[in-house]
Motif scaffolding. Sequence first.
Motif, PDB file in Angstrom:
ATOM      1  N   LEU A  91      85.101 -11.113  -1.321  1.00 21.73           N
ATOM      2  CA  LEU A  91      83.149 -12.032  -0.695  1.00 21.73           C
ATOM      3  C   LEU A  91      82.328 -12.042  -1.632  1.00 21.73           C
ATOM      4  N   ILE A  92      82.058 -11.002  -2.468  1.00 18.27           N
ATOM      5  CA  ILE A  92      81.011 -10.410  -3.355  1.00 18.27           C
ATOM      6  C   ILE A  92      80.451 -11.136  -4.533  1.00 18.27           C
ATOM      7  N   ILE A  93      81.860 -12.007  -4.896  1.00 24.04           N
ATOM      8  CA  ILE A  93      82.052 -12.203  -6.339  1.00 24.04           C
ATOM      9  C   ILE A  93      81.563 -13.877  -5.768  1.00 24.04           C
ATOM     10  N   ILE A  94      82.566 -14.480  -4.568  1.00 24.96           N
ATOM     11  CA  ILE A  94      81.888 -15.514  -4.203  1.00 24.96           C
ATOM     12  C   ILE A  94      80.416 -16.150  -3.951  1.00 24.96           C
ATOM     13  N   TYR A  95      79.613 -14.688  -2.771  1.00 23.97           N
ATOM     14  CA  TYR A  95      78.488 -14.334  -2.315  1.00 23.97           C
ATOM     15  C   TYR A  95      77.469 -15.499  -3.548  1.00 23.97           C
ATOM     16  N   PHE A  96      77.482 -14.460  -5.205  1.00 20.74           N
ATOM     17  CA  PHE A  96      76.995 -14.501  -5.773  1.00 20.74           C
ATOM     18  C   PHE A  96      76.961 -15.825  -6.185  1.00 20.74           C
ATOM     19  N   TYR A  97      78.493 -16.484  -6.487  1.00 19.80           N
ATOM     20  CA  TYR A  97      78.438 -17.879  -6.648  1.00 19.80           C
ATOM     21  C   TYR A  97      77.279 -18.590  -5.997  1.00 19.80           C
ATOM     22  N   ASP A  98      77.634 -18.810  -4.941  1.00 17.44           N
ATOM     23  CA  ASP A  98      77.583 -19.422  -4.580  1.00 17.44           C
ATOM     24  C   ASP A  98      75.680 -19.321  -3.335  1.00 17.44           C
ATOM     25  N   HIS A  99      75.234 -18.249  -3.540  1.00 20.32           N
ATOM     26  CA  HIS A  99      73.686 -17.689  -4.560  1.00 20.32           C
ATOM     27  C   HIS A  99      73.315 -18.342  -5.610  1.00 20.32           C
ATOM     28  N   ALA A 100      74.205 -18.139  -6.634  1.00 20.98           N
ATOM     29  CA  ALA A 100      73.750 -18.818  -7.423  1.00 20.98           C
ATOM     30  C   ALA A 100      73.486 -20.544  -7.233  1.00 20.98           C
ATOM     31  N   ARG A 101      74.468 -21.454  -6.727  1.00 17.33           N
ATOM     32  CA  ARG A 101      74.528 -22.451  -7.263  1.00 17.33           C
ATOM     33  C   ARG A 101      73.377 -23.265  -6.163  1.00 17.33           C
ATOM     34  N   TYR A 102      73.172 -21.943  -4.980  1.00 14.91           N
ATOM     35  CA  TYR A 102      72.177 -22.597  -4.115  1.00 14.91           C
ATOM     36  C   TYR A 102      70.345 -22.744  -4.960  1.00 14.91           C
ATOM     37  N   SER A 103      70.594 -21.496  -5.880  1.00 14.30           N
ATOM     38  CA  SER A 103      69.362 -21.314  -6.131  1.00 14.30           C
ATOM     39  C   SER A 103      69.075 -22.335  -7.360  1.00 14.30           C
ATOM     40  N   LYS A 104      69.788 -22.621  -8.158  1.00  8.47           N
ATOM     41  CA  LYS A 104      70.405 -24.466  -9.289  1.00  8.47           C
ATOM     42  C   LYS A 104      70.323 -24.847  -8.166  1.00  8.47           C
ATOM     43  N   LYS A 105      70.598 -25.610  -7.327  1.00  5.77           N
ATOM     44  CA  LYS A 105      70.343 -26.788  -6.333  1.00  5.77           C
ATOM     45  C   LYS A 105      68.949 -26.835  -5.963  1.00  5.77           C
ATOM     46  N   LYS A 106      68.412 -25.998  -5.431  1.00  6.87           N
ATOM     47  CA  LYS A 106      66.879 -25.403  -4.906  1.00  6.87           C
ATOM     48  C   LYS A 106      65.512 -26.173  -5.957  1.00  6.87           C
ATOM     49  N   GLU A 107      66.615 -25.286  -7.176  1.00 11.84           N
ATOM     50  CA  GLU A 107      65.514 -25.604  -8.707  1.00 11.84           C
ATOM     51  C   GLU A 107      65.110 -27.114  -9.351  1.00 11.84           C
ATOM     52  N   GLN A 108      66.692 -27.997  -8.994  1.00 14.84           N
ATOM     53  CA  GLN A 108      66.025 -29.085  -9.141  1.00 14.84           C
ATOM     54  C   GLN A 108      65.759 -29.868  -8.508  1.00 14.84           C
TER      55      GLN A 108
END
Length: 227
Positions: free
Chosen positions: A196-213
């Motif tokens: 769960l932690i691994i997927i959370y970090f991936y999901d959070h990083a993907r969300y942050s990258k989307k916001k940056e774009q």
Amino acid sequence: MPSRKKTTMFASAFCTCVSSFVVICAALATPQWVSSDVTFHRTNTSVTISLNYGLFRGTCEQFVEAGLQVSKSTFQVADFLSSTKTKSTNTAIIVLLVLSLLTSLLSSGFTCTNAVSNPYQTFLGPIGVYTWNSACAILTLIAMILFPVNIEANSLSEELARACSPSLQNLLKSVHNYGYSYWIMLLILLLNIASLIIIYFYDHARYSKKKEQERPIENAPKDVILF
């Protein structure tokens, strides 16, 4: 094709899910869930029944007061259970672990799918991994709670000891020690939490990258925007 980062993260989660699956299989197969010494009083002496058992099978040894071993035998747990409470609880634990085995297998499938492809359906992505890993952890935790309840509240060891030696009825005391087959279920919980932690970090990083774009247009100078 998924990005290298996504492949790495989901491949790591896949390894933890497969490890969880293997550990559940080991917990179900091994008989070292608990060892109990149940002591009975008999005329002018005491007899101790030493039990080692799991969910399906176990062994019992009979010792007289001086420590002399009288007998040792192997038994099937289900055959020795006569009480409805102990039998239904033991069955419930087995069903819970089988369900956790299935959810762990589904988690392995979902993480493997995401490691090699980009599924279109939302549930096949991180949400599905969250769901099945959480279900596996919850089912395992309930099984961990029910097993001691069956021993302490329903007197499972005492019932098995009486079945091993029906002539013994006057119970003096019983001592229980939980074995590695029981405690490795903590490892199952840790592996699911790690997934769960691994997927959370991936999901959070993907969300942050989307916001940056999406942010550059907001931070652009007004004259550029007007132009």
